[in-house]
Design a protein around this motif. Structure first.
Motif, PDB file in Angstrom:
ATOM      1  N   TRP A  11      12.104   3.053  -1.864  1.00  0.00           N
ATOM      2  CA  TRP A  11      12.171   4.471  -1.520  1.00  0.00           C
ATOM      3  C   TRP A  11      13.624   4.927  -1.368  1.00  0.00           C
ATOM      4  O   TRP A  11      14.387   4.331  -0.618  1.00  0.00           O
ATOM      5  CB  TRP A  11      11.442   4.749  -0.209  1.00  0.00           C
ATOM      6  N   ALA A  12      13.986   5.994  -2.070  1.00  0.00           N
ATOM      7  CA  ALA A  12      15.322   6.569  -1.906  1.00  0.00           C
ATOM      8  C   ALA A  12      15.400   7.300  -0.569  1.00  0.00           C
ATOM      9  O   ALA A  12      16.420   7.266   0.127  1.00  0.00           O
ATOM     10  CB  ALA A  12      15.627   7.524  -3.056  1.00  0.00           C
ATOM     11  N   ILE A  13      14.317   7.972  -0.197  1.00  0.00           N
ATOM     12  CA  ILE A  13      14.221   8.656   1.087  1.00  0.00           C
ATOM     13  C   ILE A  13      13.016   8.077   1.828  1.00  0.00           C
ATOM     14  O   ILE A  13      11.897   8.148   1.336  1.00  0.00           O
ATOM     15  CB  ILE A  13      14.043  10.181   0.911  1.00  0.00           C
ATOM     16  N   ILE A  14      13.268   7.508   2.985  1.00  0.00           N
ATOM     17  CA  ILE A  14      12.203   6.873   3.759  1.00  0.00           C
ATOM     18  C   ILE A  14      11.279   7.942   4.331  1.00  0.00           C
ATOM     19  O   ILE A  14      11.743   8.936   4.886  1.00  0.00           O
ATOM     20  CB  ILE A  14      12.794   6.018   4.902  1.00  0.00           C
ATOM     21  N   PRO A  15       9.955   7.771   4.219  1.00  0.00           N
ATOM     22  CA  PRO A  15       9.020   8.757   4.770  1.00  0.00           C
ATOM     23  C   PRO A  15       9.216   8.964   6.273  1.00  0.00           C
ATOM     24  O   PRO A  15       9.589   8.037   6.999  1.00  0.00           O
ATOM     25  CB  PRO A  15       7.647   8.137   4.475  1.00  0.00           C
ATOM     26  N   PHE A  70       0.833  -1.196   0.000  1.00  0.00           N
ATOM     27  CA  PHE A  70       0.000   0.000   0.000  1.00  0.00           C
ATOM     28  C   PHE A  70       0.873   1.253   0.000  1.00  0.00           C
ATOM     29  O   PHE A  70       0.633   2.194  -0.769  1.00  0.00           O
ATOM     30  CB  PHE A  70      -0.922  -0.007   1.217  1.00  0.00           C
ATOM     31  N   VAL A  71       1.881   1.270   0.850  1.00  0.00           N
ATOM     32  CA  VAL A  71       2.796   2.419   0.913  1.00  0.00           C
ATOM     33  C   VAL A  71       3.534   2.584  -0.419  1.00  0.00           C
ATOM     34  O   VAL A  71       3.723   3.701  -0.910  1.00  0.00           O
ATOM     35  CB  VAL A  71       3.786   2.248   2.083  1.00  0.00           C
ATOM     36  N   LYS A  72       3.933   1.468  -1.012  1.00  0.00           N
ATOM     37  CA  LYS A  72       4.618   1.518  -2.304  1.00  0.00           C
ATOM     38  C   LYS A  72       3.727   2.148  -3.369  1.00  0.00           C
ATOM     39  O   LYS A  72       4.183   3.002  -4.149  1.00  0.00           O
ATOM     40  CB  LYS A  72       5.037   0.108  -2.736  1.00  0.00           C
ATOM     41  N   LYS A  73       2.465   1.751  -3.401  1.00  0.00           N
ATOM     42  CA  LYS A  73       1.540   2.289  -4.400  1.00  0.00           C
ATOM     43  C   LYS A  73       1.324   3.786  -4.198  1.00  0.00           C
ATOM     44  O   LYS A  73       1.228   4.542  -5.168  1.00  0.00           O
ATOM     45  CB  LYS A  73       0.211   1.538  -4.344  1.00  0.00           C
ATOM     46  N   ILE A 131       1.850  10.491  -4.034  1.00  0.00           N
ATOM     47  CA  ILE A 131       1.004  11.008  -2.963  1.00  0.00           C
ATOM     48  C   ILE A 131       1.865  11.182  -1.716  1.00  0.00           C
ATOM     49  O   ILE A 131       2.452  10.213  -1.226  1.00  0.00           O
ATOM     50  CB  ILE A 131      -0.164  10.046  -2.678  1.00  0.00           C
ATOM     51  N   PRO A 132       1.987  12.392  -1.169  1.00  0.00           N
ATOM     52  CA  PRO A 132       2.832  12.628   0.012  1.00  0.00           C
ATOM     53  C   PRO A 132       2.314  11.856   1.219  1.00  0.00           C
ATOM     54  O   PRO A 132       1.111  11.869   1.488  1.00  0.00           O
ATOM     55  CB  PRO A 132       2.723  14.140   0.238  1.00  0.00           C
ATOM     56  N   ILE A 133       3.208  11.180   1.925  1.00  0.00           N
ATOM     57  CA  ILE A 133       2.767  10.390   3.077  1.00  0.00           C
ATOM     58  C   ILE A 133       3.655  10.601   4.301  1.00  0.00           C
ATOM     59  O   ILE A 133       4.813  11.039   4.199  1.00  0.00           O
ATOM     60  CB  ILE A 133       2.728   8.879   2.755  1.00  0.00           C
ATOM     61  N   LYS A 134       3.082  10.314   5.445  1.00  0.00           N
ATOM     62  CA  LYS A 134       3.790  10.165   6.707  1.00  0.00           C
ATOM     63  C   LYS A 134       3.338   8.823   7.284  1.00  0.00           C
ATOM     64  O   LYS A 134       2.220   8.372   7.034  1.00  0.00           O
ATOM     65  CB  LYS A 134       3.444  11.281   7.695  1.00  0.00           C
ATOM     66  N   ILE A 135       4.205   8.186   8.046  1.00  0.00           N
ATOM     67  CA  ILE A 135       3.874   6.886   8.635  1.00  0.00           C
ATOM     68  C   ILE A 135       3.697   7.032  10.139  1.00  0.00           C
ATOM     69  O   ILE A 135       4.509   7.685  10.802  1.00  0.00           O
ATOM     70  CB  ILE A 135       4.956   5.842   8.307  1.00  0.00           C
ATOM     71  N   ILE A 136       2.631   6.440  10.652  1.00  0.00           N
ATOM     72  CA  ILE A 136       2.369   6.470  12.088  1.00  0.00           C
ATOM     73  C   ILE A 136       2.336   5.038  12.609  1.00  0.00           C
ATOM     74  O   ILE A 136       1.486   4.242  12.202  1.00  0.00           O
ATOM     75  CB  ILE A 136       1.026   7.156  12.392  1.00  0.00           C
ATOM     76  N   PHE A 137       3.273   4.717  13.477  1.00  0.00           N
ATOM     77  CA  PHE A 137       3.279   3.398  14.118  1.00  0.00           C
ATOM     78  C   PHE A 137       2.405   3.480  15.373  1.00  0.00           C
ATOM     79  O   PHE A 137       2.625   4.331  16.238  1.00  0.00           O
ATOM     80  CB  PHE A 137       4.704   2.975  14.465  1.00  0.00           C
ATOM     81  N   THR A 138       1.405   2.604  15.460  1.00  0.00           N
ATOM     82  CA  THR A 138       0.413   2.664  16.531  1.00  0.00           C
ATOM     83  C   THR A 138       0.623   1.583  17.593  1.00  0.00           C
ATOM     84  O   THR A 138       1.394   0.648  17.402  1.00  0.00           O
ATOM     85  CB  THR A 138      -1.006   2.502  15.954  1.00  0.00           C
ATOM     86  N   LYS A 139      -0.096   1.751  18.699  1.00  0.00           N
ATOM     87  CA  LYS A 139      -0.192   0.756  19.791  1.00  0.00           C
ATOM     88  C   LYS A 139       1.146   0.535  20.489  1.00  0.00           C
ATOM     89  O   LYS A 139       1.498  -0.593  20.850  1.00  0.00           O
ATOM     90  CB  LYS A 139      -0.775  -0.556  19.260  1.00  0.00           C
ATOM     91  N   GLY A 173       3.537   5.838  -3.002  1.00  0.00           N
ATOM     92  CA  GLY A 173       4.759   6.458  -3.508  1.00  0.00           C
ATOM     93  C   GLY A 173       4.783   6.520  -5.022  1.00  0.00           C
ATOM     94  O   GLY A 173       5.154   7.544  -5.619  1.00  0.00           O
ATOM     95  N   GLN A 174       4.379   5.435  -5.655  1.00  0.00           N
ATOM     96  CA  GLN A 174       4.349   5.392  -7.118  1.00  0.00           C
ATOM     97  C   GLN A 174       3.348   6.392  -7.693  1.00  0.00           C
ATOM     98  O   GLN A 174       3.498   6.851  -8.827  1.00  0.00           O
ATOM     99  CB  GLN A 174       3.993   3.980  -7.591  1.00  0.00           C
ATOM    100  N   SER A 175       2.332   6.729  -6.877  1.00  0.00           N
ATOM    101  CA  SER A 175       1.301   7.681  -7.313  1.00  0.00           C
ATOM    102  C   SER A 175       1.647   9.115  -6.926  1.00  0.00           C
ATOM    103  O   SER A 175       0.828  10.022  -7.115  1.00  0.00           O
ATOM    104  CB  SER A 175      -0.046   7.288  -6.706  1.00  0.00           C
TER     105      SER A 175
END
Length: 199
Positions: A167-171, A126-129, A135-143, A131-133
């Protein structure tokens, strides 16, 4: 940023029925039962603003909330396991991607990842898709409160390592616990930067 007021605005079955794109917005999404609604409630400080459930697949529409009359917070249906027919899941997926690819005022997508478990292919894909599109993202690790610190960090490191394949630069990422309000200050600070720069 300090949120003074947040209220539910509208649920939409497709992006064309969403509120007018006259305000900037961020969207929250993750695997079913990742703790998305709990995180939204923590950030806004309003208990039960987003409906929480132990049953995967509770969120089935694009839910818009308006914050301080300045920006939209969007709660998207989860992906992955849910006790619904495959045809229904396919409909959710199309609705979600139509929104993600066409919503012109979308600033960032926050992808929620359960840090209790090792990297899952469905999350990485999902994250890869996204990136390919472009779409700017941030990742939130929960729990974070439900896993030992070392184990949680090991899973985070493994997830980030897996991202390096695409990813060349990890979100940028954040660690959160809705129960303990971990990460609330950091996320509100980021939201302040996003919207103050745009408004």
């Amino acid at each position: 940023m300090k949120i003074k007021e947040a209220k539910f605005l509208k649920s939409s079955a497709n992006y064309e029925k969403c509120p007018p794109a006259n305000l900037p917005e961020v969207a929250f999404i993750g695997r079913s039962n990742v703790g998305k609604s709990s995180l939204i409630n923590m950030l806004t400080g309003i208990k039960n603003m987003a409906k929480t459930s132990s049953t995967p697949g509770k969120t089935q529409l694009i839910n818009h909330f308006i914050v301080d009359d300045k920006w939209y917070l969007v709660d998207l249906p989860g992906y992955g396991f849910a006790k619904v027919p495959l045809s229904e899941k396919a409909k959710w997926e199309k609705m979600t991607w139509d929104y993600l690819l066409n919503r012109v005022n979308l600033m960032y997508v926050f992808v929620l990842i359960d840090m209790r478990i090792p990297p899952q292919k469905i999350d990485l894909d999902f994250v890869k898709k996204l990136g390919q599109s472009d779409i700017p993202i941030k990742i939130i690790f929960t729990k974070a409160d439900k896993v030992k610190t070392l184990e949680g960090q090991k899973n985070i490191n493994a997830f980030r390592e897996a991202l390096t394949a695409d990813w060349a630069i990890i979100p940028e990422y954040f660690i959160t616990s809705a129960e303990r309000r971990t990460g609330k200050v950091e996320l509100l600070g980021l939201l302040g930067e996003i919207f103050e720069a745009d408004i």
